[in-house]
Write a protein that holds these residues in place. Structure first.
Motif, PDB file in Angstrom:
ATOM      1  N   LYS A 101      -9.797   9.139 -27.142  1.00  0.00           N
ATOM      2  CA  LYS A 101     -10.339  10.492 -26.968  1.00  0.00           C
ATOM      3  C   LYS A 101      -9.873  11.404 -28.100  1.00  0.00           C
ATOM      4  N   LEU A 102      -8.598  11.299 -28.461  1.00  0.00           N
ATOM      5  CA  LEU A 102      -8.065  12.100 -29.568  1.00  0.00           C
ATOM      6  C   LEU A 102      -8.798  11.814 -30.869  1.00  0.00           C
ATOM      7  N   LEU A 103      -9.191  10.555 -31.070  1.00  0.00           N
ATOM      8  CA  LEU A 103      -9.746  10.117 -32.345  1.00  0.00           C
ATOM      9  C   LEU A 103     -11.271   9.980 -32.327  1.00  0.00           C
ATOM     10  N   ASP A 104     -11.911  10.417 -31.239  1.00  0.00           N
ATOM     11  CA  ASP A 104     -13.363  10.301 -31.098  1.00  0.00           C
ATOM     12  C   ASP A 104     -13.822   8.849 -31.230  1.00  0.00           C
ATOM     13  N   LEU A 105     -13.094   7.962 -30.571  1.00  0.00           N
ATOM     14  CA  LEU A 105     -13.423   6.539 -30.629  1.00  0.00           C
ATOM     15  C   LEU A 105     -13.848   5.970 -29.275  1.00  0.00           C
ATOM     16  N   THR A 106     -13.984   6.818 -28.267  1.00  0.00           N
ATOM     17  CA  THR A 106     -14.247   6.339 -26.903  1.00  0.00           C
ATOM     18  C   THR A 106     -15.487   5.456 -26.833  1.00  0.00           C
ATOM     19  N   GLU A 107     -16.547   5.844 -27.527  1.00  0.00           N
ATOM     20  CA  GLU A 107     -17.804   5.087 -27.442  1.00  0.00           C
ATOM     21  C   GLU A 107     -17.755   3.779 -28.226  1.00  0.00           C
ATOM     22  N   TYR A 108     -16.685   3.578 -29.010  1.00  0.00           N
ATOM     23  CA  TYR A 108     -16.593   2.377 -29.843  1.00  0.00           C
ATOM     24  C   TYR A 108     -15.581   1.362 -29.310  1.00  0.00           C
ATOM     25  N   LEU A 109     -14.997   1.604 -28.152  1.00  0.00           N
ATOM     26  CA  LEU A 109     -13.911   0.754 -27.669  1.00  0.00           C
ATOM     27  C   LEU A 109     -14.315  -0.697 -27.459  1.00  0.00           C
ATOM     28  N   ASP A 110     -15.595  -0.950 -27.176  1.00  0.00           N
ATOM     29  CA  ASP A 110     -16.044  -2.319 -26.919  1.00  0.00           C
ATOM     30  C   ASP A 110     -16.641  -2.990 -28.156  1.00  0.00           C
ATOM     31  N   ARG A 111     -16.620  -2.298 -29.292  1.00  0.00           N
ATOM     32  CA  ARG A 111     -17.160  -2.868 -30.529  1.00  0.00           C
ATOM     33  C   ARG A 111     -16.078  -3.633 -31.286  1.00  0.00           C
ATOM     34  N   LYS A 112     -16.525  -4.548 -32.139  1.00  0.00           N
ATOM     35  CA  LYS A 112     -15.625  -5.262 -33.037  1.00  0.00           C
ATOM     36  C   LYS A 112     -15.499  -4.452 -34.347  1.00  0.00           C
ATOM     37  N   PRO A 113     -14.388  -4.577 -35.058  1.00  0.00           N
ATOM     38  CA  PRO A 113     -14.186  -3.816 -36.297  1.00  0.00           C
ATOM     39  C   PRO A 113     -15.307  -3.985 -37.320  1.00  0.00           C
ATOM     40  N   GLY A 114     -15.933  -5.174 -37.351  1.00  0.00           N
ATOM     41  CA  GLY A 114     -16.999  -5.416 -38.310  1.00  0.00           C
ATOM     42  C   GLY A 114     -18.206  -4.530 -38.121  1.00  0.00           C
ATOM     43  N   LYS A 115     -18.333  -3.905 -36.956  1.00  0.00           N
ATOM     44  CA  LYS A 115     -19.460  -3.020 -36.658  1.00  0.00           C
ATOM     45  C   LYS A 115     -19.127  -1.554 -36.914  1.00  0.00           C
ATOM     46  N   LEU A 116     -17.961  -1.290 -37.518  1.00  0.00           N
ATOM     47  CA  LEU A 116     -17.518   0.088 -37.751  1.00  0.00           C
ATOM     48  C   LEU A 116     -17.532   0.425 -39.234  1.00  0.00           C
ATOM     49  N   SER A 117     -17.609   1.725 -39.528  1.00  0.00           N
ATOM     50  CA  SER A 117     -17.489   2.192 -40.914  1.00  0.00           C
ATOM     51  C   SER A 117     -16.017   2.184 -41.327  1.00  0.00           C
ATOM     52  N   GLY A 118     -15.770   2.387 -42.639  1.00  0.00           N
ATOM     53  CA  GLY A 118     -14.391   2.423 -43.115  1.00  0.00           C
ATOM     54  C   GLY A 118     -13.577   3.517 -42.463  1.00  0.00           C
ATOM     55  N   GLY A 119     -14.163   4.687 -42.294  1.00  0.00           N
ATOM     56  CA  GLY A 119     -13.441   5.792 -41.659  1.00  0.00           C
ATOM     57  C   GLY A 119     -13.119   5.501 -40.204  1.00  0.00           C
ATOM     58  N   GLN A 120     -14.059   4.861 -39.498  1.00  0.00           N
ATOM     59  CA  GLN A 120     -13.814   4.511 -38.096  1.00  0.00           C
ATOM     60  C   GLN A 120     -12.722   3.457 -37.981  1.00  0.00           C
ATOM     61  N   ARG A 121     -12.714   2.486 -38.893  1.00  0.00           N
ATOM     62  CA  ARG A 121     -11.656   1.462 -38.864  1.00  0.00           C
ATOM     63  C   ARG A 121     -10.287   2.087 -39.108  1.00  0.00           C
ATOM     64  N   GLN A 122     -10.233   3.064 -40.007  1.00  0.00           N
ATOM     65  CA  GLN A 122      -8.952   3.710 -40.250  1.00  0.00           C
ATOM     66  C   GLN A 122      -8.496   4.495 -39.031  1.00  0.00           C
ATOM     67  N   ARG A 123      -9.435   5.072 -38.308  1.00  0.00           N
ATOM     68  CA  ARG A 123      -9.069   5.786 -37.077  1.00  0.00           C
ATOM     69  C   ARG A 123      -8.578   4.809 -36.008  1.00  0.00           C
ATOM     70  N   VAL A 124      -9.141   3.604 -35.990  1.00  0.00           N
ATOM     71  CA  VAL A 124      -8.640   2.573 -35.062  1.00  0.00           C
ATOM     72  C   VAL A 124      -7.198   2.217 -35.410  1.00  0.00           C
ATOM     73  N   ALA A 125      -6.917   2.066 -36.712  1.00  0.00           N
ATOM     74  CA  ALA A 125      -5.545   1.776 -37.142  1.00  0.00           C
ATOM     75  C   ALA A 125      -4.613   2.910 -36.737  1.00  0.00           C
ATOM     76  N   MET A 126      -5.100   4.149 -36.848  1.00  0.00           N
ATOM     77  CA  MET A 126      -4.308   5.297 -36.394  1.00  0.00           C
ATOM     78  C   MET A 126      -4.075   5.223 -34.884  1.00  0.00           C
ATOM     79  N   GLY A 127      -5.144   4.860 -34.147  1.00  0.00           N
ATOM     80  CA  GLY A 127      -5.014   4.767 -32.683  1.00  0.00           C
ATOM     81  C   GLY A 127      -4.013   3.723 -32.265  1.00  0.00           C
ATOM     82  N   ARG A 128      -3.984   2.605 -32.979  1.00  0.00           N
ATOM     83  CA  ARG A 128      -3.016   1.545 -32.678  1.00  0.00           C
ATOM     84  C   ARG A 128      -1.591   2.059 -32.836  1.00  0.00           C
ATOM     85  N   ALA A 129      -1.387   2.934 -33.843  1.00  0.00           N
ATOM     86  CA  ALA A 129      -0.060   3.526 -34.039  1.00  0.00           C
ATOM     87  C   ALA A 129       0.256   4.556 -32.955  1.00  0.00           C
ATOM     88  N   ILE A 130      -0.735   5.352 -32.584  1.00  0.00           N
ATOM     89  CA  ILE A 130      -0.519   6.441 -31.629  1.00  0.00           C
ATOM     90  C   ILE A 130      -0.127   5.920 -30.253  1.00  0.00           C
TER      91      ILE A 130
END
Length: 370
Positions: free
Chosen positions: A121-150
């Motif tokens: 929710k903080l990173l605006d990734l809620t709608e992408y939680l069921d997607r694989k990284p290959g289906k994301l843009s570079g910015g979205q993948r970096q936000r996933v990496a941030m989420g993993r840290a958070i």
């Protein structure tokens, strides 16, 4: 959350003849966003890896929350790393990637899902939680990496050039998001970049390193207004500060056949240092473009860059004896709010605004005066 202290911390790589990080002293406050910046080989990434426990501390110490980290394994430092290359598992969904570290620590599924949902929710990734990284843009993948840290809720975030793989527009957008997110979370963050614009726009304070040694640690405005030496002056600012070595004259310094007047306190500082020449620094935005007949620096226009809302004028001095700090023939850059302020080949005058000159020792590079 925790304060961080580098206490004469040093690191040398096996087979190297000089320290990668040389006696680094740095006190980072609890909840502060600090950026380590410098050219390639300056020691900034090594300093971050020493904090994270990925490089040995060969001298001095690093403390987190008042505890000495020398000899403490990386996994026991309560630090979350965000890297340049995302390092996501391609066969796992976004949600699984974000919660994987918690799963390895034995956190239950319900608690794990709750933390992942909060971070998403903080990173605006809620709608992408069921997607694989290959289906994301570079910015979205970096936000996933941030989420993993958070989701780990660490004491410290360590970020090693996390935006380097993004295009220019996405870098600007993502750095704004990271800075805003850090302020919401209040987690102590150490961020490494080679981009001085990134450093100036993101950090509460910025540490500038060169050849493994700390040059200056201050707020962005302090670095810009009062650089402690010629290296910092030339590194901070885009375009860089104009720096050239000139002789001292009565009332100022002489640049070619023109006199550049200085403030009384600057003249006093030059006299106290007993110098007959100094390094003069002038920022491009502190120069005003006039006609050749005006008082100021006489230059010939070599190039004009039109950026729409402003222009940059690149010029050279008719007197080729004027030297840049590296000993080459000096050139100068001026910024103008006007379009096409001059034509290529035209001779114009650049006037400095009052109180805008910076002075440095021609040999040591240290700042002269306040």
């Amino acid at each position: 959350m925790a304060a961080i202290s580098y206490k004469n911390a040093s690191c040398i790589y096996e087979g190297a003849d000089k320290l990668a990080v040389d006696s680094l002293d740095l006190d980072i406050q609890d909840g502060e966003f600090v950026v380590l910046v410098g050219p390639s080989g300056s020691g900034k990434s090594t300093a971050l890896r020493m904090l994270a426990g990925l490089e040995e501390i060969d001298g001095g110490a690093i403390e987190i929350g008042g505890k000495n980290m020398v000899g403490v394994p990386s996994k026991d430092r309560d630090i979350a790393m965000v890297f340049q290359n995302y390092a996501l598992y391609p066969n796992k969904t976004v949600g699984e990637n974000m919660g994987f570290a918690l799963k390895m620590r034995g956190v239950g599924l319900e608690e794990r899902n709750r933390k992942v949902q909060e971070a998403a929710k903080l990173l605006d990734l809620t709608e992408y939680l069921d997607r694989k990284p290959g289906k994301l843009s570079g910015g979205q993948r970096q936000r996933v990496a941030m989420g993993r840290a958070i989701v780990r809720e660490p004491q410290v975030f360590c970020m090693d050039e996390p935006l380097s793989n993004l295009d220019a527009k996405l870098r600007v957008q993502t750095r704004t998001q990271i800075a805003a997110l850090q302020r919401r979370l209040g987690t102590t963050t150490v961020y490494v970049t080679h981009d001085q614009v990134e450093a100036m726009t993101m950090g509460d304070r910025v540490a500038i390193l060169k050849d493994g040694r700390l040059q200056q640690f201050a707020s962005p405005t302090e670095l810009y207004d009062h650089p402690v030496n010629a290296f910092v002056a030339g590194f901070i600012g885009s375009p860089a500060m104009n720096l050239f070595t000139v002789p001292v004259a009565s009332g100022g310094v002489r640049v070619g056949e023109r006199l550049v007047a200085l403030e009384r306190d600057q003249l006093t500082a030059i006299a106290a240092a007993g110098l007959d020449e100094v390094t003069l620094g002038l920022r491009p935005e502190q120069l005003e473009i006039g006609s050749a007949e005006d008082d100021g620096l006489l230059v010939q226009v070599d190039l004009v860059e039109e950026l729409g809302n402003e222009s940059y004028l690149y010029a050279s001095f008719p007197d080729r004896e004027i030297r840049a700090i590296d000993g080459t023939s000096a050139t100068i850059v001026a910024r103008s709010p006007q379009r096409a302020p001059a034509r290529i080949g035209e001779t114009v005058t650049l006037r400095k605004r009052e109180g805008s000159a910076h002075l440095f020792h021609p040999e040591t590079g240290d700042r002269i005066g306040a």
